[in-house]
Design a protein around this motif. Sequence first.
Motif, PDB file in Angstrom:
ATOM      1  N   THR A  16       0.782  -1.309  -0.089  1.00 24.53           N
ATOM      2  CA  THR A  16      -0.056   0.155  -0.231  1.00 24.53           C
ATOM      3  C   THR A  16       0.832   1.148   0.203  1.00 24.53           C
ATOM      4  O   THR A  16       1.707   1.516   0.670  1.00 24.53           O
ATOM      5  CB  THR A  16      -1.031   0.157   1.362  1.00 24.53           C
ATOM      6  OG1 THR A  16      -1.762  -1.345   1.191  1.00 24.53           O
ATOM      7  CG2 THR A  16      -1.729   1.075   1.188  1.00 24.53           C
ATOM      8  N   VAL A  17       0.557   2.319  -0.826  1.00 21.58           N
ATOM      9  CA  VAL A  17       1.283   3.517  -0.969  1.00 21.58           C
ATOM     10  C   VAL A  17       0.322   4.502  -0.568  1.00 21.58           C
ATOM     11  O   VAL A  17      -0.630   4.962  -1.175  1.00 21.58           O
ATOM     12  CB  VAL A  17       1.699   3.859  -2.341  1.00 21.58           C
ATOM     13  CG1 VAL A  17       2.652   5.027  -2.523  1.00 21.58           C
ATOM     14  CG2 VAL A  17       2.668   2.560  -2.898  1.00 21.58           C
ATOM     15  N   LEU A  18       0.601   4.880   0.792  1.00 24.94           N
ATOM     16  CA  LEU A  18      -0.148   6.098   1.324  1.00 24.94           C
ATOM     17  C   LEU A  18       0.219   7.420   1.000  1.00 24.94           C
ATOM     18  O   LEU A  18       1.553   7.776   1.075  1.00 24.94           O
ATOM     19  CB  LEU A  18      -0.005   6.052   3.006  1.00 24.94           C
ATOM     20  CG  LEU A  18      -0.449   4.899   3.711  1.00 24.94           C
ATOM     21  CD1 LEU A  18      -0.297   5.084   5.102  1.00 24.94           C
ATOM     22  CD2 LEU A  18      -2.113   4.678   3.382  1.00 24.94           C
ATOM     23  N   GLY A  19      -0.350   8.239   0.228  1.00 24.26           N
ATOM     24  CA  GLY A  19      -0.027   9.407  -0.381  1.00 24.26           C
ATOM     25  C   GLY A  19       0.440   8.766  -1.957  1.00 24.26           C
ATOM     26  O   GLY A  19       1.259   9.592  -2.575  1.00 24.26           O
ATOM     27  N   GLY A  20      -0.109   7.975  -2.529  1.00 20.22           N
ATOM     28  CA  GLY A  20       0.262   7.276  -3.815  1.00 20.22           C
ATOM     29  C   GLY A  20      -0.004   8.384  -5.097  1.00 20.22           C
ATOM     30  O   GLY A  20       0.407   7.978  -6.080  1.00 20.22           O
ATOM     31  N   ARG A  21      -0.633   9.422  -4.906  1.00 24.62           N
ATOM     32  CA  ARG A  21      -1.114  10.406  -5.782  1.00 24.62           C
ATOM     33  C   ARG A  21      -0.308  11.505  -5.616  1.00 24.62           C
ATOM     34  O   ARG A  21      -0.449  12.407  -6.378  1.00 24.62           O
ATOM     35  CB  ARG A  21      -2.604  10.487  -5.787  1.00 24.62           C
ATOM     36  CG  ARG A  21      -3.544   9.633  -6.243  1.00 24.62           C
ATOM     37  CD  ARG A  21      -2.935   8.781  -7.524  1.00 24.62           C
ATOM     38  NE  ARG A  21      -3.421   9.863  -8.691  1.00 24.62           N
ATOM     39  CZ  ARG A  21      -3.130   9.380  -9.966  1.00 24.62           C
ATOM     40  NH1 ARG A  21      -2.167   8.404 -10.104  1.00 24.62           N
ATOM     41  NH2 ARG A  21      -3.358  10.313 -10.921  1.00 24.62           N
ATOM     42  N   VAL A  40      -0.552  -3.517  -6.047  1.00 29.69           N
ATOM     43  CA  VAL A  40      -0.395  -2.059  -5.410  1.00 29.69           C
ATOM     44  C   VAL A  40      -1.762  -1.516  -5.163  1.00 29.69           C
ATOM     45  O   VAL A  40      -2.656  -1.316  -5.830  1.00 29.69           O
ATOM     46  CB  VAL A  40       0.272  -1.154  -6.341  1.00 29.69           C
ATOM     47  CG1 VAL A  40       0.537   0.154  -5.740  1.00 29.69           C
ATOM     48  CG2 VAL A  40       1.688  -1.750  -6.780  1.00 29.69           C
ATOM     49  N   ARG A  41      -1.803  -1.105  -3.722  1.00 30.72           N
ATOM     50  CA  ARG A  41      -2.993  -0.148  -3.528  1.00 30.72           C
ATOM     51  C   ARG A  41      -2.511   1.380  -3.263  1.00 30.72           C
ATOM     52  O   ARG A  41      -1.703   1.333  -2.566  1.00 30.72           O
ATOM     53  CB  ARG A  41      -3.414  -0.802  -2.190  1.00 30.72           C
ATOM     54  CG  ARG A  41      -4.098  -2.248  -2.189  1.00 30.72           C
ATOM     55  CD  ARG A  41      -4.628  -2.816  -0.846  1.00 30.72           C
ATOM     56  NE  ARG A  41      -4.946  -4.186  -0.870  1.00 30.72           N
ATOM     57  CZ  ARG A  41      -5.479  -4.756   0.420  1.00 30.72           C
ATOM     58  NH1 ARG A  41      -5.276  -4.201   1.469  1.00 30.72           N
ATOM     59  NH2 ARG A  41      -5.917  -5.849   0.171  1.00 30.72           N
ATOM     60  N   ARG A  68      -4.614  -5.226 -10.692  1.00 28.24           N
ATOM     61  CA  ARG A  68      -3.231  -5.368 -10.173  1.00 28.24           C
ATOM     62  C   ARG A  68      -3.033  -4.062  -9.337  1.00 28.24           C
ATOM     63  O   ARG A  68      -1.972  -3.803  -8.662  1.00 28.24           O
ATOM     64  CB  ARG A  68      -2.167  -5.606 -11.092  1.00 28.24           C
ATOM     65  CG  ARG A  68      -2.072  -7.028 -11.433  1.00 28.24           C
ATOM     66  CD  ARG A  68      -0.925  -7.217 -12.182  1.00 28.24           C
ATOM     67  NE  ARG A  68       0.458  -6.895 -11.314  1.00 28.24           N
ATOM     68  CZ  ARG A  68       1.242  -5.784 -11.840  1.00 28.24           C
ATOM     69  NH1 ARG A  68       1.212  -5.373 -12.906  1.00 28.24           N
ATOM     70  NH2 ARG A  68       2.249  -5.739 -11.246  1.00 28.24           N
ATOM     71  N   ALA A  69      -3.949  -3.105  -9.645  1.00 22.82           N
ATOM     72  CA  ALA A  69      -3.802  -1.622  -8.983  1.00 22.82           C
ATOM     73  C   ALA A  69      -5.272  -1.576  -8.461  1.00 22.82           C
ATOM     74  O   ALA A  69      -6.277  -1.390  -9.273  1.00 22.82           O
ATOM     75  CB  ALA A  69      -3.246  -0.623  -9.380  1.00 22.82           C
ATOM     76  N   SER A  70      -5.383  -0.915  -7.283  1.00 17.70           N
ATOM     77  CA  SER A  70      -6.647  -0.437  -6.655  1.00 17.70           C
ATOM     78  C   SER A  70      -6.515   1.040  -5.894  1.00 17.70           C
ATOM     79  O   SER A  70      -5.191   1.379  -5.589  1.00 17.70           O
ATOM     80  CB  SER A  70      -7.327  -1.513  -5.777  1.00 17.70           C
ATOM     81  OG  SER A  70      -6.481  -1.796  -4.765  1.00 17.70           O
TER      82      SER A  70
END
Length: 557
Positions: A16-21, A40-41, A68-70
Amino acid sequence: MAIDESSSKENPRICTVLGGRSFIGRSLVQLLLKSEQWTVRIAGSAPSLILDRKEQNSILSDAVSIGRASYFQVDVREKSQVCEAIEGSTVVFHMDALDLSVHDIYHHYMVTVQGTKNVINACRECKVKRLIYNSSADVVFDGVHSIHNGDESLPYPWRYEDRLSDFRSQAEALILFANGTDGLLTCALRPSNVFGPGDTHFIPYLIGEARSVRAKGMVKICVTSPMLTMLPMPIFVQSKLYVQGWLLWLERPWIHLPAMLVLIVVVLLEWVHKKFGPHINCQPQLNPSLVHFLSCTRTFNCSNAQKQLGYSPIVSLEEGVTLTIESFSHLSGDSSYLRYRDCNKPSKVDKLLGGGKVADILLWRDEKKTFTCLLALVFLLCWFFLSGRTFISSMARLLVLVSVILFIHGILPFTMFGFAIEKIPPSYFEASETVLKDRLTFLATTWNEGVVCTLRTLAQGDDWSLFFKVACSLYFLKLFLSFSFPVMASVGLVLAFTIFIVYEQYEEEVDKLLITSHSYVKKSKEFLDGHLPPFLAAFLSNNQRLGQDDRSSQKHQ
């Protein structure tokens, strides 16, 4: 980043990538998906995932279409939302995507510090194995002192120049303190001045600030000092890349000033604003903290990352700058003045000053030497002319002072309190005959070629242009001599340390002004020649013709 052996294309792990944007988060997501070993979340504050034009047909769009990404909408201030996003994840990347457009200290604290607490607690509850926090090199920078070859052993400073660095240091301390708790392994990364294609903060901030200052008709100050760097390379290289690339789009004029001089001016302006702020409508464009930040050298040692993580840059600094410039090329579309001056080519004023130590001092290339010379000259000015003593008495006292200093320095031991004391060699007090002859020959040649030749030409009475030049020069000299010598010396001292560096920055503009002035003078002379009385015009014409004949006969002889 270590990857479990069981992780593969057929059996990808969840992260999980918090702050992924965010700016860094987007690049991280792209690399994780590109490895094809992770599901990847992406967690962000927006209600839904909105792909921009460049992401329409990318790895991210393909990964979203096949699952594969959400995307999860997450507010890190709410632990339940964090738990929902990271449930089942092996690794969590906490990118600390703070919205810098929000100028609310409490909001920044809740997102950075309290949000990090929620992320840590959520990872412990969800049995996450690894938590990687994207910190900043600012957590070990006090805003004043430079950092040379810094590593992980640097302590946190006792105070920070800005609140955001303070909050990030608290968040990083929480991350590191949680290492090993409930099987959670944590680490903190400290990138510094991250830039690249898609940057929404660093480069737009530079360009926006410069354009806003230009729009107000003010001068953009570029501090000629080391800037921040991520890699162990000369700082001026990165600064030069900034100027030649991104800031090339911005309109001149530019004033390159030494950092110490800028800091003195900024501190003075800040004091004036605090004292007279209620009575005047002005706000300083710079503050001491920003000047300190830009004028400090910050280099960091990446050897531990190379040894323990196998780190090596994927993209070089030069390539990164090139890619970034290309991605921001649209900002130069409305610019009709893409001018560039070769900074490696000596300027006219540099050639005028000889290109040696004098040029380095008067052009502020060595701040320590320049300030030392400036303070020494100010001291001599005060000692001889502003003290009220006569020149002879001031000279006698100065010689006594120098004698005392030299005597004390001579009797000191070679080492004192662990510091080595260098003795002054006798050659410093001697002047070689060759040097004296060269100086005297130069003075004699200058006198013969300048003054004597000018006087001889004036005595012949055939060069009215030279006569007017000499007369005007002597008149202006008379005006200058009407002022007291201390005032003249003070003005001359100020001009010597300012006029050359200003001319170096405005060389093209000054040359154009001189050419324009010369053309006006030439037209005025032609106008006067055409409106002189006949007898005076004939007299000047005969004298000029006789002078030319005399000069030609002298050449033949």
